[in-house]
Scaffold this motif. Structure first.
Motif, mmCIF file in Angstrom:
data_model
loop_
_atom_site.group_PDB
_atom_site.id
_atom_site.type_symbol
_atom_site.label_atom_id
_atom_site.label_comp_id
_atom_site.label_asym_id
_atom_site.label_seq_id
_atom_site.Cartn_x
_atom_site.Cartn_y
_atom_site.Cartn_z
ATOM 1 N N VAL A 1 0.568 8.224 -10.299
ATOM 2 C CA VAL A 1 0.716 7.062 -9.102
ATOM 3 C C VAL A 1 -0.485 6.367 -8.909
ATOM 4 O O VAL A 1 -1.429 6.656 -8.387
ATOM 5 C CB VAL A 1 1.119 7.855 -7.943
ATOM 6 N N ASN A 2 -0.561 4.942 -9.356
ATOM 7 C CA ASN A 2 -1.820 4.044 -9.372
ATOM 8 C C ASN A 2 -1.366 2.946 -8.591
ATOM 9 O O ASN A 2 0.000 2.864 -8.137
ATOM 10 C CB ASN A 2 -2.383 3.950 -10.747
ATOM 11 N N GLN A 3 -2.358 1.983 -8.301
ATOM 12 C CA GLN A 3 -2.083 0.779 -7.619
ATOM 13 C C GLN A 3 -0.719 0.111 -8.284
ATOM 14 O O GLN A 3 0.181 -0.572 -7.491
ATOM 15 C CB GLN A 3 -3.029 0.025 -7.330
ATOM 16 N N THR A 4 -0.663 0.039 -9.642
ATOM 17 C CA THR A 4 0.358 -1.035 -10.264
ATOM 18 C C THR A 4 1.806 -0.046 -9.839
ATOM 19 O O THR A 4 2.672 -0.950 -9.375
ATOM 20 C CB THR A 4 0.016 -0.728 -11.810
ATOM 21 N N THR B 1 -5.149 1.764 -0.516
ATOM 22 C CA THR B 1 -5.839 0.683 -0.135
ATOM 23 C C THR B 1 -6.550 -0.252 -1.166
ATOM 24 O O THR B 1 -7.685 -0.846 -0.745
ATOM 25 C CB THR B 1 -7.055 1.382 0.734
ATOM 26 N N ALA B 2 -6.093 -0.284 -2.140
ATOM 27 C CA ALA B 2 -6.497 -1.265 -3.253
ATOM 28 C C ALA B 2 -6.429 -2.380 -3.182
ATOM 29 O O ALA B 2 -5.347 -2.951 -2.309
ATOM 30 C CB ALA B 2 -5.773 -0.726 -4.599
ATOM 31 N N VAL B 3 -7.134 -3.329 -3.637
ATOM 32 C CA VAL B 3 -7.290 -4.778 -3.191
ATOM 33 C C VAL B 3 -5.913 -5.413 -3.916
ATOM 34 O O VAL B 3 -5.109 -6.167 -3.047
ATOM 35 C CB VAL B 3 -8.447 -5.654 -4.020
ATOM 36 N N SER B 4 -5.319 -4.793 -4.963
ATOM 37 C CA SER B 4 -4.114 -5.476 -5.218
ATOM 38 C C SER B 4 -2.782 -5.178 -4.315
ATOM 39 O O SER B 4 -1.886 -5.974 -3.985
ATOM 40 C CB SER B 4 -3.810 -5.127 -6.779
ATOM 41 N N ILE B 5 -3.065 -4.054 -3.480
ATOM 42 C CA ILE B 5 -2.097 -3.612 -2.781
ATOM 43 C C ILE B 5 -2.132 -4.535 -1.354
ATOM 44 O O ILE B 5 -1.194 -4.784 -1.024
ATOM 45 C CB ILE B 5 -2.136 -2.186 -2.516
ATOM 46 N N GLU C 1 -3.256 -7.381 -1.321
ATOM 47 C CA GLU C 1 -2.916 -8.925 -1.736
ATOM 48 C C GLU C 1 -1.341 -8.770 -1.580
ATOM 49 O O GLU C 1 -0.849 -9.800 -0.910
ATOM 50 C CB GLU C 1 -3.431 -9.126 -2.948
ATOM 51 N N PHE C 2 -0.659 -7.849 -2.053
ATOM 52 C CA PHE C 2 0.683 -7.877 -2.258
ATOM 53 C C PHE C 2 1.228 -7.922 -0.778
ATOM 54 O O PHE C 2 2.060 -8.583 -0.316
ATOM 55 C CB PHE C 2 1.179 -6.371 -3.141
ATOM 56 N N GLU D 1 0.631 -10.909 0.888
ATOM 57 C CA GLU D 1 1.551 -12.243 0.308
ATOM 58 C C GLU D 1 3.063 -11.941 0.710
ATOM 59 O O GLU D 1 3.874 -13.068 1.097
ATOM 60 C CB GLU D 1 1.637 -12.051 -1.196
ATOM 61 N N LYS D 2 3.433 -10.720 1.061
ATOM 62 C CA LYS D 2 4.775 -10.489 1.408
ATOM 63 C C LYS D 2 4.972 -10.612 3.148
ATOM 64 O O LYS D 2 6.103 -10.016 3.532
ATOM 65 C CB LYS D 2 5.464 -9.083 0.650
ATOM 66 N N SER D 3 3.988 -10.755 3.710
ATOM 67 C CA SER D 3 3.760 -10.736 5.316
ATOM 68 C C SER D 3 4.132 -9.153 5.774
ATOM 69 O O SER D 3 4.694 -9.423 6.629
ATOM 70 C CB SER D 3 4.777 -11.650 5.682
ATOM 71 N N ILE D 4 3.740 -8.287 5.398
ATOM 72 C CA ILE D 4 3.951 -6.821 5.632
ATOM 73 C C ILE D 4 2.574 -6.309 6.045
ATOM 74 O O ILE D 4 1.551 -6.370 5.400
ATOM 75 C CB ILE D 4 4.422 -6.071 4.480
#
Length: 161
Positions: A84-87, A122-126, A128-129, A132-135
């Protein structure tokens, strides 16, 4: 931070009805009985029942579950061997987002996510996602909250000691 949450609740009494909580839990193969549940009635002359020894679980899976005040919104088992990683977690969040739109159309544009501060959360990519999805993310309080274990949603007749 906690005062901000209380203020939000005062301004909007239905605030928590828009919050979806994410939890991860280990699920094991066996389901041990309590002493009370394993009792059997026997006559005085009958042989004692044999007890099966509990062995270590051969199956150990991670369940990721998201729920709100109405119940479970989305859940999925992590495939064996998958980290279970950020991807992976981003893929789960995308499936959750689509599920919320189907199951909770009234809050599909305004729901908020509350999950723990695990590194992949709390990863940057999460972040940003989610942006981007306004969550929106409900911040984690400084003291860990007491929560209901995920497994209680799956075993409503849970065992008592």
């Amino acid at each position: 931070m906690c005062l901000d949450l209380l203020d939000s609740l005062e301004r909007e009494p239905e605030f928590f009805s828009r919050v979806t909580i994410g939890e991860e839990s280990w699920i094991l193969e066996y389901d041990p009985q309590t002493k009370h549940q394993s009792r059997e009635w026997h006559t005085g002359n009958s042989p004692r029942p044999k007890k099966v020894r509990m062995s270590k679980s051969k199956i150990k899976l991670i369940l990721i579950c998201f729920f709100d005040c109405e119940g479970i919104v989305h859940n999925e088992f992590v495939p064996p061997g998958q980290t279970v990683n950020q991807t992976f977690y981003q893929e789960v969040l995308d499936r959750l987002r689509k599920r919320v739109a189907r199951m909770r159309p009234g809050i599909a544009r305004t729901w908020m996510l509350h999950h723990e501060n695990a590194p992949f959360h709390t990863a940057v990519s999460i972040n940003e996602f989610l942006a981007e999805k306004s969550i929106s993310v409900v911040p984690q309080p400084p003291v860990r909250r007491i929560s209901v274990p995920v497994t209680s949603f799956y075993s409503p007749g849970s065992k008592t000691n």
